[in-house]
Design a protein around this motif. Structure first.
Motif, PDB file in Angstrom:
ATOM      1  N   SER A  59       0.815  -1.161  -0.071  1.00 51.45           N
ATOM      2  CA  SER A  59      -0.014  -0.304  -0.075  1.00 51.45           C
ATOM      3  C   SER A  59       0.795   1.340   0.004  1.00 51.45           C
ATOM      4  CB  SER A  59      -0.896  -0.001   1.146  1.00 51.45           C
ATOM      5  OG  SER A  59      -0.008   0.327   2.371  1.00 51.45           O
ATOM      6  N   GLY A  60       0.208   2.320  -0.146  1.00 49.93           N
ATOM      7  CA  GLY A  60       0.922   3.493  -0.094  1.00 49.93           C
ATOM      8  C   GLY A  60       1.508   3.890   1.304  1.00 49.93           C
ATOM      9  N   LEU A  81       5.425   4.404   2.597  1.00 59.40           N
ATOM     10  CA  LEU A  81       5.908   5.542   3.519  1.00 59.40           C
ATOM     11  C   LEU A  81       6.783   4.881   4.551  1.00 59.40           C
ATOM     12  CD1 LEU A  81       2.768   7.797   3.244  1.00 59.40           C
ATOM     13  CD2 LEU A  81       5.027   8.575   2.508  1.00 59.40           C
ATOM     14  N   THR A 104      -3.160  16.685   4.604  1.00 56.16           N
ATOM     15  CA  THR A 104      -2.808  15.456   3.924  1.00 56.16           C
ATOM     16  C   THR A 104      -3.747  14.559   4.596  1.00 56.16           C
ATOM     17  OG1 THR A 104      -1.076  14.045   3.381  1.00 56.16           O
ATOM     18  CG2 THR A 104      -0.869  14.928   5.410  1.00 56.16           C
ATOM     19  N   PHE A 105      -3.606  13.017   3.850  1.00 55.04           N
ATOM     20  CA  PHE A 105      -4.453  12.159   4.477  1.00 55.04           C
ATOM     21  C   PHE A 105      -3.442  11.729   5.606  1.00 55.04           C
ATOM     22  CE2 PHE A 105      -5.028   7.373   4.207  1.00 55.04           C
ATOM     23  CZ  PHE A 105      -6.444   7.262   4.956  1.00 55.04           C
ATOM     24  N   ALA A 143      -2.228   8.844   6.620  1.00 53.38           N
ATOM     25  CA  ALA A 143      -1.160   7.776   6.508  1.00 53.38           C
ATOM     26  C   ALA A 143       0.061   8.770   6.115  1.00 53.38           C
ATOM     27  CB  ALA A 143      -1.424   7.483   4.982  1.00 53.38           C
ATOM     28  N   THR A 144       0.283   9.687   5.935  1.00 59.70           N
ATOM     29  CA  THR A 144       1.720  10.421   5.780  1.00 59.70           C
ATOM     30  C   THR A 144       2.222  10.370   7.279  1.00 59.70           C
ATOM     31  OG1 THR A 144       0.588  11.956   3.979  1.00 59.70           O
ATOM     32  CG2 THR A 144       2.772  12.503   5.098  1.00 59.70           C
ATOM     33  N   VAL A 176       4.160  16.299   0.792  1.00 64.19           N
ATOM     34  CA  VAL A 176       3.030  15.624  -0.248  1.00 64.19           C
ATOM     35  C   VAL A 176       2.981  16.434  -1.391  1.00 64.19           C
ATOM     36  CG1 VAL A 176       0.815  14.741  -0.101  1.00 64.19           C
ATOM     37  CG2 VAL A 176       2.065  14.675   2.135  1.00 64.19           C
ATOM     38  N   ASP A 208       5.894  12.211  -0.646  1.00 61.77           N
ATOM     39  CA  ASP A 208       4.697  11.344  -0.676  1.00 61.77           C
ATOM     40  C   ASP A 208       3.919  11.524  -2.055  1.00 61.77           C
ATOM     41  OD1 ASP A 208       2.072  10.402  -0.453  1.00 61.77           O
ATOM     42  OD2 ASP A 208       1.744  10.767   1.715  1.00 61.77           O
ATOM     43  N   ALA A 237       1.635   9.743  -3.411  1.00 63.42           N
ATOM     44  CA  ALA A 237       0.364   9.168  -3.460  1.00 63.42           C
ATOM     45  C   ALA A 237      -0.539   9.572  -4.394  1.00 63.42           C
ATOM     46  CB  ALA A 237      -0.283   8.750  -2.165  1.00 63.42           C
ATOM     47  N   GLN A 238      -0.444  10.876  -4.622  1.00 66.17           N
ATOM     48  CA  GLN A 238      -1.708  11.523  -5.379  1.00 66.17           C
ATOM     49  C   GLN A 238      -0.867  12.147  -6.798  1.00 66.17           C
ATOM     50  OE1 GLN A 238      -3.594  14.382  -2.851  1.00 66.17           O
ATOM     51  NE2 GLN A 238      -4.154  12.938  -1.494  1.00 66.17           N
ATOM     52  N   SER A 273       1.088   5.316  -4.027  1.00 66.44           N
ATOM     53  CA  SER A 273       0.066   4.433  -3.637  1.00 66.44           C
ATOM     54  C   SER A 273      -0.968   4.107  -5.063  1.00 66.44           C
ATOM     55  CB  SER A 273      -1.085   5.199  -2.930  1.00 66.44           C
ATOM     56  OG  SER A 273      -2.350   4.694  -2.714  1.00 66.44           O
ATOM     57  N   PHE A 290      -4.026   2.795  -4.640  1.00 66.20           N
ATOM     58  CA  PHE A 290      -5.441   2.727  -4.025  1.00 66.20           C
ATOM     59  C   PHE A 290      -6.160   2.879  -5.437  1.00 66.20           C
ATOM     60  CE2 PHE A 290      -9.327   4.487  -2.313  1.00 66.20           C
ATOM     61  CZ  PHE A 290      -9.417   3.387  -1.401  1.00 66.20           C
ATOM     62  N   LYS A 329      -6.571   6.444  -7.125  1.00 67.07           N
ATOM     63  CA  LYS A 329      -5.409   7.147  -7.394  1.00 67.07           C
ATOM     64  C   LYS A 329      -5.238   7.564  -8.829  1.00 67.07           C
ATOM     65  CE  LYS A 329      -4.750   7.459  -2.912  1.00 67.07           C
ATOM     66  NZ  LYS A 329      -4.010   7.847  -1.850  1.00 67.07           N
ATOM     67  N   TYR A 340      -9.077  18.374   3.267  1.00 72.18           N
ATOM     68  CA  TYR A 340      -9.455  17.025   4.320  1.00 72.18           C
ATOM     69  C   TYR A 340     -10.080  18.007   5.517  1.00 72.18           C
ATOM     70  CZ  TYR A 340      -6.191  14.568   1.865  1.00 72.18           C
ATOM     71  OH  TYR A 340      -5.717  13.678   0.828  1.00 72.18           O
TER      72      TYR A 340
HETATM   73  C1  LIG Z   1      -3.774   7.645  -0.498  1.00 72.11           C
HETATM   74  C2  LIG Z   1      -2.869   8.266   0.287  1.00 72.11           C
HETATM   75  C3  LIG Z   1      -1.825   7.692   1.096  1.00 72.11           C
HETATM   76  C4  LIG Z   1      -1.930   6.078   1.434  1.00 72.11           C
HETATM   77  O1  LIG Z   1      -1.933   5.461   0.372  1.00 72.11           O
HETATM   78  P1  LIG Z   1      -2.963   3.801   0.631  1.00 72.11           P
HETATM   79  O2  LIG Z   1      -2.493   3.095  -0.619  1.00 72.11           O
HETATM   80  O3  LIG Z   1      -4.246   3.918   0.818  1.00 72.11           O
HETATM   81  O4  LIG Z   1      -2.055   3.108   2.099  1.00 72.11           O
HETATM   82  C5  LIG Z   1      -0.918   8.307   1.641  1.00 72.11           C
HETATM   83  N1  LIG Z   1      -0.661   9.847   1.394  1.00 72.11           N
HETATM   84  C6  LIG Z   1      -1.558  10.260   0.735  1.00 72.11           C
HETATM   85  C7  LIG Z   1      -1.396  11.732   0.363  1.00 72.11           C
HETATM   86  C8  LIG Z   1      -2.556   9.788  -0.015  1.00 72.11           C
HETATM   87  O5  LIG Z   1      -3.320  10.460  -0.632  1.00 72.11           O
END
Ligand SMILES: *Cc1c(COP(=O)(O)O)cnc(C)c1O
Length: 364
Positions: free
Chosen positions: A58-59, A63, A84-85, A87-88, A130, A156, A158-159, A180, A182, A185, A309
């Motif tokens: 996963s994203g 990280l 940010t989401f 997860a960062t 990010v 990061d 992911a986007q 990521s 996901f 994305k 967010y």
């Molecule tokens: C989606 C996302 C993540 C996490 O990715 P996952 O694959 O859902 O674990 C991390 N950082 C940002 C900015 C994201 O948008």
């Protein structure tokens, strides 16, 4: 009804190729770390212009594994954004290090290098920007800070798959890049998936071990690792979609620029492209004093919209222990006024017209 994203239209466009690729994996029965993961790693490394690309689960894991490979841990601080989401910052916390939140630029919503500089302490080990909503963060300025203070630069991404700045792809600018896959994305698979990029042979070697129980040779475990592998079915799907990523991102830019055109003079603040990098519009995010009325009006017309967010990370309970000490006025202000509209490569022009008509009625 207009959705935020429409994954089905894209699947139907690529259905013949994707169904065949998935069927081939099922026939081969090699589901974990097989030929598709290997090929995808090579193909993404080539596309991104980086020596190593390593698939993972996963994203979020991308990280976590990147920070772990760089030996970031207890006592260390990593400077990142609160807009940010989660997860960062979660990934920083997993290592035992402390996320330190710096404020954002009010126009791009990306981390503000001047605020980052002010947050550097003797404990700072890394900066984790990010590329928010698909727009590259100011890696030139952040890179200079990292050189001056001997810090690690971890992206990061992911986007931002496919976004570039000054001829370099996101993920190829810092020491480590984290993607990521996901489903929603810019480059998404049909489950969870992630990717770590690096120029460094030694980081790559550690990440290859970390993602697979600390093992490079079967049943020889040189360190405590994780089970964080990208699976073959997802890799097979991603290899097909990778061939179309530039077209997907071009279409996202088409939608964004059409929104901009139709919202000109409406009173809302359309997304600012700062000219440093090429925005790939993972999200199309407006600012408006009338945010809540716009949301209500869109929802009444069965049009999806979202606040990315709604609660910045320094105000989340999970990070409450540091909440009161941080002051992030720009992040708080943007959080109160932002709204993201539907965007996806196949989005028809009629939808953009319908949505902007509703917004002009409310905001005008
Ligand atoms: C989606 C996302 C993540 C996490 O990715 P996952 O694959 O859902 O674990 C991390 N950082 C940002 C900015 C994201 O948008």
């Amino acid at each position: 009804m207009i959705p935020m994203v429409d994954l089905k239209t894209q699947y139907h466009r690529l259905k013949t190729e994707i169904d065949a690729a998935v069927a081939e994996v099922l026939e081969n029965t090699q589901f974990i770390l097989g030929p598709n993961v290997k090929a995808l790693e090579q193909e993404t490394a080539n596309y991104l212009g980086v020596q190593h690309a390593i698939g993972c689960a996963s994203g979020t894991d991308a990280l976590h594994l990147a920070l772990a490979a760089a030996d970031i841990g207890p006592g260390d601080e990593v400077i990142t954004t609160a807009f940010t989401f989660i997860a960062t910052a979660e990934a920083i916390a997993y290592t035992g290090a402390t996320p330190v939140f710096a404020d954002i630029d009010p126009e791009t919503f990306n981390i503000d290098p001047a605020k980052v500089e002010a947050a550097i302490t003797a404990r700072t080990r890394a900066i984790l920007p990010v590329h928010l909503f698909g727009q590259p963060a100011r890696m030139d300025l952040l890179g200079r800070l990292c050189e001056a203070h001997e810090l690690l630069l971890v992206e990061d991404c992911a986007q931002s798959f496919g976004a570039d700045a000054q001829g370099t792809q996101t993920g190829a600018m810092g020491e480590l890049g984290c993607f990521s896959f996901f489903p929603s994305k810019n480059l998404g698979c049909y489950g969870d998936g992630g990717l770590i990029t690096t120029r460094s042979d030694s980081y790559a070697e550690r990440i290859l071990a970390l993602r697979n129980h600390g093992s490079q040779v079967r049943y020889h475990h040189d360190m405590i690792g994780y089970n964080s592998r990208l699976d073959e079915i997802q890799a097979a799907i991603l290899r097909i979609k990778l061939r179309h990523i530039d077209e997907f991102n071009r279409q996202r830019r088409r939608v964004a620029h059409r929104y901009n055109e139709l919202l000109r003079g409406s009173g809302v603040i359309t997304p600012r492209e700062d000219g440093y990098g090429r925005h790939v519009f993972h999200q199309y995010t407006l600012l408006s004093e009338h945010r809540d009325e716009i949301m209500k009006a869109l929802q009444a017309r069965q049009i999806a919209c979202a606040v990315y967010y709604p609660i910045p990370l320094h105000r989340q309970k999970a990070f409450a222990h540091q909440g009161d000490q941080v002051s992030l006025p720009v992040t708080d202000d943007v959080t109160a006024r932002c709204i993201s509209l539907p965007i996806y490569p196949e989005m028809p022009d009629e939808h953009i017209v319908t949505i902007t008509d509703v917004i002009r009625d409310v905001a005008g």
